[in-house]
Write an enzyme that holds these catalytic residues in place. Structure first.
Site, PDB file in Angstrom:
ATOM      1  N   THR A 182       0.818  -1.212   0.000  1.00  0.00           N
ATOM      2  CA  THR A 182       0.000   0.000   0.000  1.00  0.00           C
ATOM      3  C   THR A 182       0.858   1.272   0.000  1.00  0.00           C
ATOM      4  O   THR A 182       0.335   2.363  -0.178  1.00  0.00           O
ATOM      5  CB  THR A 182      -0.943   0.030   1.210  1.00  0.00           C
ATOM      6  OG1 THR A 182      -0.197  -0.247   2.392  1.00  0.00           O
ATOM      7  CG2 THR A 182      -2.033  -1.019   1.066  1.00  0.00           C
ATOM      8  N   HIS A 235       7.640  -0.063   6.795  1.00  0.00           N
ATOM      9  CA  HIS A 235       7.945   0.735   7.983  1.00  0.00           C
ATOM     10  C   HIS A 235       8.250  -0.195   9.151  1.00  0.00           C
ATOM     11  O   HIS A 235       8.221  -1.431   8.988  1.00  0.00           O
ATOM     12  CB  HIS A 235       6.807   1.709   8.314  1.00  0.00           C
ATOM     13  CG  HIS A 235       5.450   1.067   8.417  1.00  0.00           C
ATOM     14  ND1 HIS A 235       5.064   0.286   9.484  1.00  0.00           N
ATOM     15  CD2 HIS A 235       4.384   1.091   7.579  1.00  0.00           C
ATOM     16  CE1 HIS A 235       3.828  -0.132   9.321  1.00  0.00           C
ATOM     17  NE2 HIS A 235       3.383   0.331   8.160  1.00  0.00           N
ATOM     18  N   HIS A 286       6.436  -3.387  10.017  1.00  0.00           N
ATOM     19  CA  HIS A 286       6.655  -4.615   9.251  1.00  0.00           C
ATOM     20  C   HIS A 286       7.841  -5.426   9.777  1.00  0.00           C
ATOM     21  O   HIS A 286       8.034  -6.572   9.362  1.00  0.00           O
ATOM     22  CB  HIS A 286       6.934  -4.299   7.772  1.00  0.00           C
ATOM     23  CG  HIS A 286       5.766  -3.692   7.041  1.00  0.00           C
ATOM     24  ND1 HIS A 286       5.701  -2.357   6.728  1.00  0.00           N
ATOM     25  CD2 HIS A 286       4.624  -4.256   6.566  1.00  0.00           C
ATOM     26  CE1 HIS A 286       4.572  -2.111   6.080  1.00  0.00           C
ATOM     27  NE2 HIS A 286       3.901  -3.240   5.975  1.00  0.00           N
ATOM     28  N   LYS A 288      -9.063  -3.164  10.354  1.00  0.00           N
ATOM     29  CA  LYS A 288      -9.429  -1.887   9.746  1.00  0.00           C
ATOM     30  C   LYS A 288     -10.891  -1.560  10.048  1.00  0.00           C
ATOM     31  O   LYS A 288     -11.750  -2.427  10.029  1.00  0.00           O
ATOM     32  CB  LYS A 288      -9.232  -1.936   8.224  1.00  0.00           C
ATOM     33  CG  LYS A 288      -7.837  -2.363   7.769  1.00  0.00           C
ATOM     34  CD  LYS A 288      -6.790  -1.365   8.163  1.00  0.00           C
ATOM     35  CE  LYS A 288      -5.425  -1.702   7.568  1.00  0.00           C
ATOM     36  NZ  LYS A 288      -4.900  -2.987   7.979  1.00  0.00           N
ATOM     37  N   GLN A 316      -6.495 -14.405  -0.209  1.00  0.00           N
ATOM     38  CA  GLN A 316      -5.299 -14.777   0.550  1.00  0.00           C
ATOM     39  C   GLN A 316      -5.234 -16.289   0.737  1.00  0.00           C
ATOM     40  O   GLN A 316      -4.153 -16.878   0.710  1.00  0.00           O
ATOM     41  CB  GLN A 316      -5.280 -14.077   1.912  1.00  0.00           C
ATOM     42  CG  GLN A 316      -3.993 -14.360   2.700  1.00  0.00           C
ATOM     43  CD  GLN A 316      -3.873 -13.514   3.953  1.00  0.00           C
ATOM     44  OE1 GLN A 316      -4.343 -12.383   4.000  1.00  0.00           O
ATOM     45  NE2 GLN A 316      -3.230 -14.057   4.973  1.00  0.00           N
ATOM     46  N   ASP A 336      -3.250 -10.823  14.022  1.00  0.00           N
ATOM     47  CA  ASP A 336      -4.496 -10.393  13.386  1.00  0.00           C
ATOM     48  C   ASP A 336      -4.749 -11.123  12.071  1.00  0.00           C
ATOM     49  O   ASP A 336      -5.830 -10.998  11.482  1.00  0.00           O
ATOM     50  CB  ASP A 336      -4.484  -8.878  13.163  1.00  0.00           C
ATOM     51  CG  ASP A 336      -3.342  -8.421  12.259  1.00  0.00           C
ATOM     52  OD1 ASP A 336      -2.331  -9.137  12.146  1.00  0.00           O
ATOM     53  OD2 ASP A 336      -3.461  -7.325  11.675  1.00  0.00           O
ATOM     54  N   THR A 390       4.822   7.891  15.464  1.00  0.00           N
ATOM     55  CA  THR A 390       5.242   9.076  16.207  1.00  0.00           C
ATOM     56  C   THR A 390       4.288  10.202  15.829  1.00  0.00           C
ATOM     57  O   THR A 390       3.372  10.005  15.030  1.00  0.00           O
ATOM     58  CB  THR A 390       6.681   9.497  15.853  1.00  0.00           C
ATOM     59  OG1 THR A 390       6.705   9.936  14.476  1.00  0.00           O
ATOM     60  CG2 THR A 390       7.647   8.333  16.023  1.00  0.00           C
TER      61      THR A 390
END
Length: 427
Positions: A38, A43, A46, A80, A173, A194, A233
């Site tokens: 996405t 980041h 991950h 989500k 998936q 999750d 942050t």
């Protein structure tokens, strides 16, 4: 090295399907984790799954990193509260290329039988028609089964509902797992806790479609000790891409971890062994002010993500702001690195014309910029000897600065007291 035991002592393991350890104890197994494209960078959120694949490969197994070129077009509803915007194919392809490059820093793609492999589920979905999908996949999984998943129930009970697109995500998936099981002998899917529902849909599809056997393993979702979300942050995500999060900011993120978080993070995000970590913990407990764990954590992960040179630069930058490194250090940095160094601190822009004929320091700090709210306050603090520019204490309120005072031909760095820095960029 035993993969499951490694995850256990590091505090990473959450759920494991019965039979998984037996599979792994028989010899080299193949397993995969999916990464959602996405954005054009991964980041720190991950990193748990990246570390899982690293441990999997170090234990002698074969890791597959799946980048979701197809699933990225659908969007995973897990965790989500609202449906995400769908990305165009061009954007997805760009994101995939960037993610592949980042993953290659962590996994060994050339080490023999258990070399890592990268796969893109768009490759097997691009020619898969809707009719064939609902015949070959959809008929094996009941709506009742899909509705029972928490990711579906939570959305259906919420205000936004769920589109058919997202409802089918677990089938898509699940088919990924089936495809890798069928064509790559991949018997294990791993992911965050999750993802358990999506993963077991894959094991169920393998069982119902081909009477096959496959397994699942999930890791803990990482949370900070104070309850706030890990990896976030005030400025947003901490990215692995240095253009999005500078190596200095990345280094500071880990260095600023609380003692409780550092004890957790050093087990999860480094490859240091148990004896080394326990010795560091004892050293840290004896002298917490030395921040032994935070420094070791920041060093290890900054080097692995950005390299030794960027780590050394980040240390120098930290010493510049909080220690005794001289102003000439800024000459070693690019403009983006300088801006990143002062990110979150007040910065101002003025023109070179403003400095051409020289400018009085009071006018500079309380006129052209707002380092001080008033000229009276600026004069008072300068007279008291509490103001520096470019690490040199101002000698008096009559002092004049000009373009010759610029660092790297572009910057002035005022400082109030010991720790209050400002950046003036002169264009």
């Amino acid at each position: 090295m035993n993969f499951v035991e490694e995850l256990r002592w590091r505090g990473m393991l959450h759920d494991i399907m019965p039979g998984t350890e037996d599979l792994l104890n028989k010899g080299m197994a193949s397993g995969y984790i999916g990464y959602d494209p996405t954005a054009d960078s991964l980041h720190v959120g991950h990193l748990t799954q990246i570390m899982t694949l690293i441990h999997f490969q170090r234990a002698g197994h074969k890791p597959y990193a799946l980048v979701g070129g197809a699933t990225g077009m659908v969007g995973d509803p897990s965790g989500k509260s609202a449906e995400r915007n769908l990305l165009s194919e061009d954007v997805l392809q760009h994101n995939l290329a960037c993610i592949k490059e980042q993953l290659s820093k962590f996994l060994n793609f050339d080490c023999g039988a258990n070399s890592a492999e990268m796969v893109n589920n768009y490759d097997w979905f691009k020619d898969f028609s809707f009719l064939h999908f609902i015949r070959d996949v959809g008929k094996h999984i009941t709506v009742n089964y899909m509705m029972a998943k928490d990711s579906v129930k939570n959305r259906l009970n919420g205000d936004t509902g769920m589109s058919f697109t997202e409802f089918t995500y677990q089938l898509v998936q699940g088919y990924d797992f089936y495809y890798l099981w069928k064509h790559h002998n991949c018997s294990l899917q791993m992911g965050g806790s999750d993802q358990w529902g999506n993963i077991v849909t894959g094991t169920e599809l393998i069982r119902r479609k081909d009477a096959g056997e496959a397994f699942a393993l999930t890791t803990q979702l990482i949370k900070k000790a104070d309850g706030t979300k890990f990896g976030k942050t005030e400025g947003g995500n901490i990215w692995l891409d240095p253009a999005k999060t500078s190596p200095y900011q990345f280094f500071q993120f880990w260095l600023n971890a609380s003692d409780a978080d550092a004890k957790n993070f050093i087990r999860i995000f480094t490859l240091l062994d148990k004896e080394t970590i326990e010795a560091m913990e004892a050293e840290h407990d004896a002298a917490p002010h030395l921040r032994v764990l935070q420094k070791a954590l920041a060093k290890d992960i900054t080097i692995r993500v950005h390299g030794e040179a960027e780590y050394e630069k980040a240390v120098k930058a930290s010493e510049f702001l909080f220690g005794n490194t001289g102003i000439e250090f800024l000459n070693e940095l690019t403009h983006n690195e300088v801006v990143g160094l002062f990110d979150g601190l007040p910065n101002f822009q003025i023109s070179k014309a403003d400095l051409e004929a020289g400018v009085n320091v009071v006018d500079l700090l309380a006129g052209l910029t707002q380092v001080f709210p008033s000229k009276g306050e600026a004069k008072k603090m300068i007279t008291a000897g509490g103001v520096s520019v470019n690490k040199a204490k101002l000698t008096g309120v009559e002092q004049v600065l000009n373009n010759e005072n610029l660092v790297a031909g572009r910057y002035l760095v005022p400082q109030k007291g010991k720790k209050n820095y400002f950046l003036i960029v002169v264009e």
